[in-house]
Design a protein around this motif. Structure first.
Motif, PDB file in Angstrom:
ATOM      1  N   SER A 444       8.670   3.214   4.466  1.00  0.00           N
ATOM      2  CA  SER A 444       8.483   4.665   4.470  1.00  0.00           C
ATOM      3  C   SER A 444       7.518   5.121   3.389  1.00  0.00           C
ATOM      4  O   SER A 444       6.794   6.100   3.568  1.00  0.00           O
ATOM      5  CB  SER A 444       9.830   5.365   4.303  1.00  0.00           C
ATOM      6  N   ASN A 445       7.497   4.421   2.265  1.00  0.00           N
ATOM      7  CA  ASN A 445       6.583   4.774   1.172  1.00  0.00           C
ATOM      8  C   ASN A 445       5.346   3.885   1.105  1.00  0.00           C
ATOM      9  O   ASN A 445       4.540   4.003   0.176  1.00  0.00           O
ATOM     10  CB  ASN A 445       7.320   4.712  -0.164  1.00  0.00           C
ATOM     11  N   ASP A 446       5.209   2.985   2.085  1.00  0.00           N
ATOM     12  CA  ASP A 446       4.052   2.077   2.166  1.00  0.00           C
ATOM     13  C   ASP A 446       3.910   1.228   0.902  1.00  0.00           C
ATOM     14  O   ASP A 446       2.839   1.133   0.300  1.00  0.00           O
ATOM     15  CB  ASP A 446       2.767   2.840   2.433  1.00  0.00           C
ATOM     16  N   LEU A 447       5.026   0.605   0.487  1.00  0.00           N
ATOM     17  CA  LEU A 447       5.009  -0.282  -0.664  1.00  0.00           C
ATOM     18  C   LEU A 447       5.622  -1.630  -0.302  1.00  0.00           C
ATOM     19  O   LEU A 447       6.467  -1.710   0.595  1.00  0.00           O
ATOM     20  CB  LEU A 447       5.788   0.328  -1.830  1.00  0.00           C
ATOM     21  N   ALA A 448       5.174  -2.670  -0.996  1.00  0.00           N
ATOM     22  CA  ALA A 448       5.739  -4.010  -0.794  1.00  0.00           C
ATOM     23  C   ALA A 448       5.758  -4.732  -2.128  1.00  0.00           C
ATOM     24  O   ALA A 448       4.897  -4.515  -2.993  1.00  0.00           O
ATOM     25  CB  ALA A 448       4.929  -4.793   0.233  1.00  0.00           C
ATOM     26  N   LEU A 449       6.760  -5.593  -2.273  1.00  0.00           N
ATOM     27  CA  LEU A 449       6.879  -6.449  -3.448  1.00  0.00           C
ATOM     28  C   LEU A 449       6.709  -7.882  -2.983  1.00  0.00           C
ATOM     29  O   LEU A 449       7.422  -8.347  -2.099  1.00  0.00           O
ATOM     30  CB  LEU A 449       8.249  -6.257  -4.099  1.00  0.00           C
ATOM     31  N   ILE A 450       5.718  -8.592  -3.542  1.00  0.00           N
ATOM     32  CA  ILE A 450       5.499  -9.990  -3.198  1.00  0.00           C
ATOM     33  C   ILE A 450       5.627 -10.833  -4.462  1.00  0.00           C
ATOM     34  O   ILE A 450       5.586 -10.302  -5.580  1.00  0.00           O
ATOM     35  CB  ILE A 450       4.117 -10.220  -2.539  1.00  0.00           C
ATOM     36  N   LYS A 451       5.777 -12.130  -4.283  1.00  0.00           N
ATOM     37  CA  LYS A 451       5.912 -13.035  -5.432  1.00  0.00           C
ATOM     38  C   LYS A 451       5.123 -14.304  -5.202  1.00  0.00           C
ATOM     39  O   LYS A 451       5.176 -14.897  -4.112  1.00  0.00           O
ATOM     40  CB  LYS A 451       7.372 -13.395  -5.694  1.00  0.00           C
ATOM     41  N   ILE A 452       4.382 -14.719  -6.221  1.00  0.00           N
ATOM     42  CA  ILE A 452       3.680 -16.004  -6.166  1.00  0.00           C
ATOM     43  C   ILE A 452       4.714 -17.117  -6.236  1.00  0.00           C
ATOM     44  O   ILE A 452       5.527 -17.167  -7.158  1.00  0.00           O
ATOM     45  CB  ILE A 452       2.671 -16.120  -7.323  1.00  0.00           C
ATOM     46  N   ASP A 509       2.771  16.004   1.312  1.00  0.00           N
ATOM     47  CA  ASP A 509       3.654  14.871   1.001  1.00  0.00           C
ATOM     48  C   ASP A 509       3.810  14.770  -0.513  1.00  0.00           C
ATOM     49  O   ASP A 509       2.863  14.452  -1.238  1.00  0.00           O
ATOM     50  CB  ASP A 509       3.037  13.584   1.566  1.00  0.00           C
ATOM     51  N   VAL A 510       5.035  15.029  -0.997  1.00  0.00           N
ATOM     52  CA  VAL A 510       5.255  15.063  -2.445  1.00  0.00           C
ATOM     53  C   VAL A 510       5.352  13.679  -3.068  1.00  0.00           C
ATOM     54  O   VAL A 510       5.405  13.557  -4.299  1.00  0.00           O
ATOM     55  CB  VAL A 510       6.539  15.868  -2.773  1.00  0.00           C
ATOM     56  N   THR A 511       5.388  12.618  -2.270  1.00  0.00           N
ATOM     57  CA  THR A 511       5.411  11.262  -2.824  1.00  0.00           C
ATOM     58  C   THR A 511       4.017  10.777  -3.196  1.00  0.00           C
ATOM     59  O   THR A 511       3.866   9.759  -3.861  1.00  0.00           O
ATOM     60  CB  THR A 511       6.029  10.264  -1.836  1.00  0.00           C
ATOM     61  N   ASN A 512       3.001  11.506  -2.755  1.00  0.00           N
ATOM     62  CA  ASN A 512       1.604  11.144  -3.026  1.00  0.00           C
ATOM     63  C   ASN A 512       0.926  12.242  -3.827  1.00  0.00           C
ATOM     64  O   ASN A 512       1.427  13.368  -3.903  1.00  0.00           O
ATOM     65  CB  ASN A 512       0.829  10.967  -1.725  1.00  0.00           C
ATOM     66  N   PHE A 513      -0.227  11.894  -4.434  1.00  0.00           N
ATOM     67  CA  PHE A 513      -1.121  12.928  -4.923  1.00  0.00           C
ATOM     68  C   PHE A 513      -2.544  12.609  -4.462  1.00  0.00           C
ATOM     69  O   PHE A 513      -2.860  11.485  -4.077  1.00  0.00           O
ATOM     70  CB  PHE A 513      -1.056  13.136  -6.437  1.00  0.00           C
ATOM     71  N   GLN A 514      -3.354  13.636  -4.469  1.00  0.00           N
ATOM     72  CA  GLN A 514      -4.748  13.509  -4.047  1.00  0.00           C
ATOM     73  C   GLN A 514      -5.618  13.294  -5.276  1.00  0.00           C
ATOM     74  O   GLN A 514      -5.343  13.827  -6.354  1.00  0.00           O
ATOM     75  CB  GLN A 514      -5.181  14.778  -3.313  1.00  0.00           C
ATOM     76  N   MET A 515      -6.688  12.508  -5.111  1.00  0.00           N
ATOM     77  CA  MET A 515      -7.543  12.185  -6.267  1.00  0.00           C
ATOM     78  C   MET A 515      -8.989  12.068  -5.827  1.00  0.00           C
ATOM     79  O   MET A 515      -9.300  11.916  -4.626  1.00  0.00           O
ATOM     80  CB  MET A 515      -7.095  10.865  -6.898  1.00  0.00           C
TER      81      MET A 515
END
Length: 603
Positions: A444-452, A509-515
């Motif tokens: 939903s937040n377009d995030l992932a955690l990966i590990k080497i 969308d309050v989870t993001n900001f524009q830059m």
């Protein structure tokens, strides 16, 4: 009586030691004679012995080498007349060199080993000159490089491989000069057929012709093209590329300014004379670039703009490059993409290098250093069908460490459809690649955690930044580090800067900001830092400028959202003293942080 006996023994021993010293020859590491206090090796001289078998020793007493001589030269031992077998050893007793001499010259196969006894190199000599196969090895006994020597110089095909045995490159040589045509493959078996033509007078040239042979002269650096009022107002080189059907290509030329380089110059590509079609990418000495498009003799418009990427000073070099990926075309200057466009088909097979003297100036000049043309190749066609098909990553993005044992945050969409994930990062100052696994997804937040997960990965020192729990204020300065367009402008980290322009993303969308930080394909998942070098967000998207007719509207996920997935890391190792980064200059921050930003490639 005892005193006399002791005195006699001491005198006898001293005489013996003195005698041994006279018969011992000392050598330094280069086998030059030295004294008894500054030596690496020594050889015991036996009664003026001139030929036969000899043994040299390390300073600590171990055997350094065994050899035979028809006539030994103690003062210049390297130039002795060696004969028959020669063997050298490490201090541990492992053979490190073995080969044969004939009449004082190396002959036949010579093999070199590391101090631990692992084979390093094989060479073949004929009358003291390298003639025949040459092979070097990695410490895992796989071939590193192989080719042939002729009269002491590289000739013919030379192959270089990666540590795991995969093909890295194929070059052809003539008397140790590389010919322009070669094949290059990366670690992921993505290959290119390459023409790298150096215009310098001592290099081997590929086929090219120009419109005016009097307008240039070949110098050590390349072609010095000079204009005056009596010569033509333009100079061009037609390049003959030996392929007619292209996949993804790149064409780049390096230009070097002289004291007088007020000229317009650039590239022409996709040209066909029959239908009068071409694309032209030119730059001027006014920091401008121009893109012209002509199709079937119909003018399709142009793009004219200013650029800060062009270097104008005398001696400065500018690399102009056109790259294609699918129907997308990228125009870059010195590694910075200045424009993109879509082309439906590639009709032309002609390529040109152009220099214009539009202002009809006198004594204007510029140096053409080289051109490089690359075309995608099938790995199977390069390495004799070992594996079929094309081998290239299906996607790439950026990421950053959140623990010193290899946990990395990126975007979910970067790894969404991957069946294999690799991380390219710096270890011990050089780029290396490691296998990784997806540990956690936040769709939903377009995030992932990966590990080497690669055992060869070494743990990092404490991570120098923190992830901010609050939201950066509107208008604050931010910058990104990442790997945009890696297959076009190179697999090295890129810096971009800007400001936060809105505290919400698309559709509020309050989870993001524009830059305003520029974003390209491949930036996704990379960190966004505040001016103090701490993570204030994760780059996530660029607004479709064609669909919404927008310019430089980009988005990042706020750091307080990112912390939710980071909290799942068993042992996060962030810098707890936030003042540490504040003391660094901007350049020092970028240098330090770049080692903690990684490239992610998916298959």
């Amino acid at each position: 009586m005892k005193k006399k006996l002791c005195l006699f023994l001491v005198l006898f021993i001293n005489i013996g030691l003195f005698s041994q010293s006279k018969d011992t020859i000392y050598y330094n590491s280069e086998w030059k004679i030295t004294n008894s206090s500054k030596y690496n090796y020594y050889l015991i001289k036996e009664n003026d012995k001139k030929n036969g078998a000899f043994t040299a020793y390390y300073k600590s007493g171990e055997i350094r080498c065994n050899f035979y001589c028809n006539e030994i030269n103690y003062e210049d031992i390297i130039n002795s007349k060696f004969e028959s077998k020669f063997t050298a050893y490490s201090k541990d007793g492992n053979i490190i060199i073995e080969g044969n001499y004939e009449n004082g010259l190396k002959t036949g196969k010579w093999i070199y080993f590391s101090d631990s006894g692992i084979k390093d190199t094989e060479e073949v000599y004929e009358k003291g000159i390298l003639n025949g196969p040459y092979i070097s090895y990695y410490e895992n006994n796989k071939i590193h490089q192989k080719g042939n020597m002729l009269n002491g110089k590289k000739n013919g095909e030379w192959i270089t491989k990666y540590y795991d045995g995969g093909l890295k490159s194929i070059y052809n040589y003539k008397d140790s000069l590389a010919t322009p045509f070669c094949h290059l493959c990366n670690e992921y078996k993505k290959c290119k057929a390459v023409i790298n033509n150096l215009f310098s007078k001592n290099s081997i040239q590929t086929s090219w012709i120009c419109n005016d042979t009097l307008a240039y002269k070949q110098i050590d650096e390349g072609l010095l093209v000079t204009f005056n009022k009596e010569t033509n107002s333009n100079f061009y080189i037609d390049i003959e590329v030996p392929w007619k059907e292209y996949d993804d290509i790149s064409f780049e030329v390096t230009f070097k300014n002289t004291e007088n380089s007020a000229l317009e110059y650039g590239l022409v590509w996709n040209e066909t004379l029959i239908e009068t079609t071409y694309n032209q990418f030119m730059v001027t000495n006014n920091s401008e670039f121009v893109i012209y498009n002509l199709e079937d003799n119909v003018y399709m418009g142009n793009k004219f703009d200013k650029t800060e990427s062009l270097l104008l000073g005398p001696g400065a070099e500018n690399i102009l490059k056109v790259s294609t990926k699918g129907n997308q075309v990228y125009y870059s200057i010195n590694g910075d993409v200045v424009d993109t466009q879509k082309i439906t088909n590639f009709e032309g097979s002609l390529f040109k290098i152009m220099v214009y003297n539009n202002q009809n100036l006198d004594n204007e000049s510029i140096i053409l250093k080289n051109f490089i043309f690359k075309d995608t190749e099938e790995y199977s066609s390069v390495e004799n069908g070992l594996e079929p098909g094309k081998f290239e990553w299906t996607g790439s993005g950026s990421g950053f460490y959140v623990s010193n044992d290899g946990y990395i945050v990126t975007n979910y969409h970067v790894v969404e459809n991957a069946y294999e994930v690799w991380v390219k990062c710096k270890q011990d100052g050089i780029y290396q690649k490691f296998k990784a696994e997806i540990i956690q997804k936040d769709v939903s937040n377009d995030l992932a955690l990966i590990k080497i997960t690669d055992a060869a990965f070494k743990s990092l020192k404490e991570i120098p930044y923190s992830i901010l729990s609050g939201t950066a204020p509107l208008g604050s300065e931010v910058f990104s580090l990442g790997y945009p367009l890696a297959d076009v402008i190179g697999e090295n980290v890129k810096f971009s800067s800007g400001n936060i322009s809105s505290l919400s993303g698309m559709y509020n969308d309050v989870t993001n900001f524009q830059m305003t930080v520029p974003v390209q394909s491949g930036n996704s998942g990379g960190p966004l830092f505040d001016k103090n070098g701490n993570v204030t967000g994760v780059v996530v998207a660029q607004l479709n400028k064609e669909l919404y007719e927008s310019e430089n509207v980009n988005y990042a996920i706020k750091s307080n959202i990112v912390k939710n997935i980071v909290d799942m890391v068993p042992n996060p190792s962030f810098n707890k003293k936030k003042t540490k980064m504040k003391k660094l200059t901007q350049e020092e921050k970028i240098s330090l942080l770049s080692d903690y930003v990684v490239m992610i490639q998916t298959f």
